[in-house]
Design a protein around this motif. Structure first.
Motif, short mmCIF file in Angstrom:
data_model
loop_
_atom_site.label_atom_id
_atom_site.label_comp_id
_atom_site.label_asym_id
_atom_site.label_seq_id
_atom_site.Cartn_x
_atom_site.Cartn_y
_atom_site.Cartn_z
N ASN B 387 0.95 -1.35 0.11
CA ASN B 387 0.08 0.08 -0.08
C ASN B 387 0.86 1.01 0.03
O ASN B 387 1.64 1.40 0.78
CB ASN B 387 -1.18 0.21 1.11
CG ASN B 387 -2.03 -0.96 0.97
OD1 ASN B 387 -2.20 -1.51 -0.16
ND2 ASN B 387 -2.99 -1.15 1.99
N GLY B 388 0.44 2.06 -0.88
CA GLY B 388 1.24 3.32 -1.00
C GLY B 388 2.75 3.57 -1.35
O GLY B 388 3.32 4.38 -1.50
N VAL B 389 3.38 2.33 -1.94
CA VAL B 389 4.68 2.33 -2.27
C VAL B 389 4.54 2.28 -3.77
O VAL B 389 4.29 1.26 -4.63
CB VAL B 389 5.40 1.05 -1.79
CG1 VAL B 389 6.88 1.05 -2.25
CG2 VAL B 389 5.32 1.21 -0.36
N MET B 390 5.24 3.25 -4.70
CA MET B 390 5.17 3.22 -5.97
C MET B 390 5.88 2.38 -6.51
O MET B 390 6.99 2.02 -6.00
CB MET B 390 5.53 4.67 -6.54
CG MET B 390 4.56 5.83 -6.12
SD MET B 390 5.25 7.40 -6.76
CE MET B 390 6.60 7.63 -5.48
N ILE B 391 5.55 1.66 -7.46
CA ILE B 391 6.44 0.52 -8.22
C ILE B 391 6.50 0.73 -9.60
O ILE B 391 5.81 1.44 -10.31
CB ILE B 391 5.71 -0.95 -7.91
CG1 ILE B 391 4.25 -0.85 -8.44
CG2 ILE B 391 5.93 -1.12 -6.42
CD1 ILE B 391 3.86 -2.13 -8.49
N GLU B 392 7.57 0.13 -10.29
CA GLU B 392 7.84 0.22 -11.70
C GLU B 392 7.93 -1.22 -12.05
O GLU B 392 8.51 -2.00 -11.50
CB GLU B 392 9.17 0.71 -12.04
CG GLU B 392 9.21 0.95 -13.61
CD GLU B 392 10.41 1.87 -13.89
OE1 GLU B 392 10.01 2.84 -14.46
OE2 GLU B 392 11.64 1.46 -14.09
N LEU B 393 7.45 -1.62 -13.31
CA LEU B 393 7.17 -3.04 -13.70
C LEU B 393 7.87 -2.89 -15.18
O LEU B 393 7.73 -2.03 -15.76
CB LEU B 393 5.95 -3.57 -13.56
CG LEU B 393 5.26 -3.67 -12.28
CD1 LEU B 393 3.81 -4.17 -12.30
CD2 LEU B 393 6.07 -4.49 -11.34
N GLY B 394 8.27 -4.14 -15.79
CA GLY B 394 8.48 -4.10 -17.09
C GLY B 394 7.27 -4.21 -17.86
O GLY B 394 6.33 -4.17 -17.46
N PRO B 395 7.48 -3.85 -19.13
CA PRO B 395 6.35 -3.75 -20.00
C PRO B 395 5.32 -4.85 -19.75
O PRO B 395 4.08 -4.54 -19.78
CB PRO B 395 6.74 -3.56 -21.37
CG PRO B 395 8.43 -2.99 -21.23
CD PRO B 395 8.64 -3.59 -19.77
N ALA B 396 5.95 -5.97 -19.95
CA ALA B 396 5.03 -7.26 -19.78
C ALA B 396 4.20 -7.43 -18.62
O ALA B 396 2.99 -7.66 -18.62
CB ALA B 396 5.86 -8.65 -20.13
N GLN B 397 4.88 -7.06 -17.47
CA GLN B 397 4.09 -7.29 -16.07
C GLN B 397 3.02 -6.14 -16.21
O GLN B 397 2.00 -6.09 -15.77
CB GLN B 397 5.21 -7.13 -14.96
CG GLN B 397 6.24 -8.48 -14.67
CD GLN B 397 7.07 -7.71 -13.99
OE1 GLN B 397 8.09 -7.04 -14.25
NE2 GLN B 397 7.27 -8.16 -12.47
N THR B 398 3.41 -5.02 -16.61
CA THR B 398 2.60 -3.78 -16.38
C THR B 398 1.19 -4.02 -17.40
O THR B 398 0.18 -3.94 -16.83
CB THR B 398 3.12 -2.47 -17.23
OG1 THR B 398 4.53 -2.11 -16.58
CG2 THR B 398 2.34 -1.25 -16.96
N GLU B 399 1.58 -4.71 -18.62
CA GLU B 399 0.48 -5.09 -19.51
C GLU B 399 -0.48 -6.01 -18.62
O GLU B 399 -1.69 -5.87 -18.67
CB GLU B 399 0.98 -5.77 -20.64
CG GLU B 399 -0.10 -6.14 -21.74
CD GLU B 399 0.53 -6.67 -23.01
OE1 GLU B 399 1.50 -6.91 -23.13
OE2 GLU B 399 -0.45 -7.15 -23.90
N THR B 400 -0.04 -6.98 -18.04
CA THR B 400 -0.65 -8.02 -17.10
C THR B 400 -1.50 -7.39 -16.26
O THR B 400 -2.70 -7.60 -16.09
CB THR B 400 0.26 -9.14 -16.26
OG1 THR B 400 1.28 -9.42 -17.33
CG2 THR B 400 -0.71 -10.05 -15.97
#
Lengths: 80, 471, 279
Positions: B387-400
């Motif tokens: 909760n409340g912790v910004m995250i970055e994901l790779g494109p594939a994970q982001t898509e999911t």
């Protein structure tokens, strides 16, 4: 004739500015006043504005403004 | 007072003067200047501009070459910015976001800091600051020096000269093309750059429309959406080309919007005669390479760091708070998202996106991490996000995450791109507009007009898409 | 870097010479709290005005190839031979007569800020068009140093300028420079000190109006202003502004602020330099 009709590489002398108020002052501040020698240097690729050589400076004016500047072509500079 | 008689006297004297006496004042000065210079200056050649300058001008304002050079130069500036920033950005990201965040967090925990304090300061404020620094600093440090070099060389006035006709048709000044270009780096800088326009009317138009130049903070959103949703529509071989094409299309829509809104403003609230247009084309000068790099680098670094501390840190804290403070068993964020969902869906977006845009007013560059965090934590019991912790994901994970948990469609992606282009400027820019105009009216207009436009356009595309049965 | 343009006697400029190295010119950046004199930097756009400003203060202000780049006034400071100077960078303008925001800032500062020295930066490749502003500045103040900048470029363009003659014509010191390379900086500092610490020159060029009726009107009104505001240094210029009906000048006459100007100028001429220089 007016400045917008001046051909490329023709020299002319300003005879009158046909605008009043701050616009007139602006042009005069840039060195464009009766008696000043002007020459067309180049025109924008889109056709307007045109840059004029005025007292060693290169000043771009839109056609609507150039139309208000009356000039007299200097002898011997007309290209036929 | 007794001095009033001086004014009377002046008026009486003025009455006796010829009508054009004011011209005489300027003429006298110029006559003197001409006389002095004719006595002091001598030249080798005739009064001609230096041939090199003339030749350069012929090329740079040529019907074909002028535009070709312009295209290549600006493309090069953007290319260098994107390519050059990638490595330092990744390095800063590892240092500040990955490692720095973990170290600080461990430190706080080891010192016995309560969870809420660690949350607000480290997961919230610090992470927001670190994120903005990593994303913004490298591109800004590359873009602005390059731009400044072009400026110092004397090239930019030629661009204004080449493009003036377009802006003239929109009722504005050709120099607006340059504050626009500057806006592609940062809208706050673009707004400041409008100082080169000396007529107040045209300058206000340039300030209000600068928002439609996509700043560094917004490019990542566009690129990600283009890659995941639009590039994926094409066969794999063409994917990246189509993705890039979609981002360019949005940028072109931005230019058209700028011209259109400028035109509309100059026909309505900022009506008025096009004021005296004058543009001096200065001689070309060799730029001071090292000095420029040094100055811009320091200026920009300080600017980004200041902004990160003042704007992104509080935003980060707020994001953490709304995700972690519960009211009636559900987090504030969930309540707000629920409330915003109907509006968001009507716009072809969703409540999460709108909430992200609200908390990210201070800094657009945290939009995507905020959206991902909110989508994952509010979505049905997915792990991997706190909760409340910004995250970055790779494109594939982001898509999911976006498609499966967020329920995003192609429409969501397209409308997010449009919304990103059109929506209100970030708070730094709004503050800059205020500083430059000192007017509540124009600052409000510059903020609300783009927002209204963003709502209107996304609502329109969403409605059309739904009526046509595309979604 | 050798250059032949140093018409003045100081010899080739050298950035490592003691004359303006750390001993005499401690670059102060923005610390301008304790200063002895105020110097303004004025000039047309694209004359290297900000470069001159930066060279003097060490402040790294961006130098744009644009009119009006410095809309807000940038301020800095430097010390030279033990005297502190506050330096104010005025917006680049073509004139002081029109009504643009930039011109008003520059004009008001020269008139009301009462700088002890005004450095008029001039593009030597385009002297005639730049003299327009210089002559206007000379109507407001006689404490002026002309920085004839970009001498390296004018040389390249085959332009020769008789610096001495120009100085005589204008009645104020003229310093040839190439500020980007630091050339002419020692001479500029020297001239600034001279103008700041001594009585203003008496032979300053004042443009006479070519129209006889206007010239008479200016003379008449200028006399009256001199009587009403003793010590006012620029009565002719104020008279011209009044004849033009300039609202801010009319206001200054009406509420008497113009009078403060006269007193201020009188003080600056006598008490100020010696009073603070001992610090």
């Amino acid at each position: 004739m007016t400045l917008d009709e001046l051909g490329p590489d023709n020299r002319a002398t300003v005879v009158a500015l046909e605008i009043r108020g701050t616009q007139r002052r602006r042009l005069m501040d840039l060195g464009l006043l009766p008696g000043t020698e002007v020459r067309v240097d180049m025109t924008s690729p889109l056709g307007d504005p045109t840059a004029y050589l005025v007292r060693d400076g290169l000043i771009a004016l839109r056609r609507s403004q150039a139309r208000a500047v009356h000039v007299e072509v200097r002898d011997g500079s007309e290209r036929q | 007072m007794s001095n009033a008689h001086l004014l009377d006297q002046a008026a009486a004297l003025r009455d006796d003067l010829p009508a054009d006496f004011q011209d005489g004042i300027v003429e006298s000065i110029y006559a003197d200047a001409a006389a002095i210079s004719s006595h002091t200056v001598s030249r080798d050649s005739q009064r001609a501009r230096l041939t090199a300058d003339r030749l350069l001008d012929r090329a740079l304002t040529h019907r074909v070459w002028g535009f070709a050079v312009m295209g290549v130069l600006f493309f090069a500036v953007f290319w260098f910015t994107i390519v050059g920033a990638a490595a330092p950005s990744a390095w800063l990201y590892t240092l500040l976001v990955d490692n720095g965040h973990a170290w600080l967090r461990d430190g706080f925990v080891a010192l016995g800091s309560p969870a809420w304090l660690t949350g607000i300061l480290i997961d919230g404020a610090y992470l927001g600051t670190a994120w903005v620094t990593a994303v913004m600093l490298p591109p800004m440090a590359i873009f602005f020096p390059l731009f400044t070099l072009l400026e110092d060389f004397g090239y930019l006035p030629r661009v204004a000269f080449n493009l003036d006709r377009l802006f003239s048709a929109a009722g504005t000044h050709g120099k607006q093309s340059l504050s626009m270009m500057m806006g592609y780096g940062c809208n706050a800088a673009g707004v400041t750059a409008t100082r080169i326009i000396d007529s107040p009317r045209e300058r206000l138009i340039a300030i209000i429309t600068n928002n439609f130049s996509i700043c560094n903070g917004r490019w990542p959103t566009l690129i990600l959406m283009g890659t995941i949703f639009i590039g994926a529509l094409a066969p794999p071989a063409l994917g990246s080309v189509v993705a890039a094409g979609s981002v360019v299309t949005v940028a072109v829509i931005g230019v058209l919007t700028t011209l259109l809104v400028s035109w509309a403003l100059s026909k309505t609230v900022l009506r008025g005669q096009t004021s005296a247009y004058s543009l001096e084309l200065p001689p070309y000068r060799r730029p001071q390479l090292w000095r420029t790099l040094h100055t811009s680098l320091i200026d920009r670094t300080l600017f980004v760091l200041r902004r990160a501390l003042l704007m992104a840190a509080p935003a980060g804290a707020v994001i953490w708070l709304i995700s972690n403070v519960d009211v009636g068993g559900t987090s504030v964020a969930a309540h707000v998202v629920g409330a915003l969902d109907p509006l968001g869906l009507a716009l072809g977006l969703n409540g999460v996106i709108l909430l992200a845009y609200i908390v990210a007013i201070p800094a657009n560059e945290i939009i995507i991490p905020t959206i991902l965090m909110l989508t994952m934590t509010l979505g049905s019991g997915m792990s991997g996000a706190q909760n409340g912790v910004m995250i970055e994901l790779g494109p594939a994970q982001t898509e999911t995450v976006l498609i499966q948990i967020g329920g995003w469609t192609l429409l969501t992606a397209i409308n997010l791109m449009l919304f990103s282009l059109l929506h209100n400027p970030c708070s730094t820019t709004i503050l800059t507009i205020w500083n430059e105009t000192k007017s509540l009216k124009w600052t409000s207009l510059a903020t609300l007009l783009p927002l209204t436009l963003a709502f209107a356009v996304t609502f329109l595309t969403a409605t059309v898409a739904r009526l046509a049965g595309w979604v | 870097m050798t250059s032949g343009f140093q018409a003045s006697s100081a010899g080739p400029a050298c950035t490592s010479c003691a004359i303006y190295n750390s001993a005499n010119l401690a670059k102060l950046g923005v610390e301008t709290g304790d200063y002895d004199y105020v110097a303004a930097v004025a000039g047309n756009p694209n004359t290297g005005k900000s470069t001159v400003f930066n060279a003097l203060t060490g402040l790294r202000q961006h130098v744009g190839n644009w009119p009006g780049k410095t809309v807000a006034r940038a301020e800095g400071g430097f010390t030279y031979r033990g005297l502190g100077y506050k330096l104010v960078d005025l917006p680049g303008t073509y004139s002081l007569l029109s009504t643009s925001n930039d011109e008003e800032i520059a004009r008001d500062f020269l008139l009301f800020g009462r700088p002890d020295v005004t450095i008029a930066v001039v593009d030597s490749t385009r002297l005639e068009r730049n003299l327009n502003l210089v002559l206007q500045i000379l109507q407001i103040t006689d404490r002026v140093v002309v920085a004839l900048n970009l001498m390296d470029e004018s040389q390249r363009h085959g332009i020769t300028i008789d610096v001495r003659h120009l100085g005589r014509e204008l009645g104020v010191p003229v310093v040839p420079m190439a500020a980007r390379k630091g050339e002419g900086l020692p001479e500029l500092l020297e001239a600034v000190e001279q103008v700041a610490t001594r009585q203003p020159a008496t032979s300053v060029r004042r443009v006479k109006q070519r129209n006889a009726a206007l010239e008479r009107a200016v003379a008449t009104l200028s006399d009256k202003l001199g009587q009403a505001f003793p010590g006012l240094p620029n009565t002719r210029w104020v008279a011209l502004r009044l004849l033009e009906g300039d609202p801010s000048t009319e206001q200054a006459v009406r509420d008497g602020t113009l009078g403060d100007l006269g007193r201020g100028a009188a003080e600056a001429g006598s008490a100020r330099p010696t009073g603070t220089a001992a610090r």
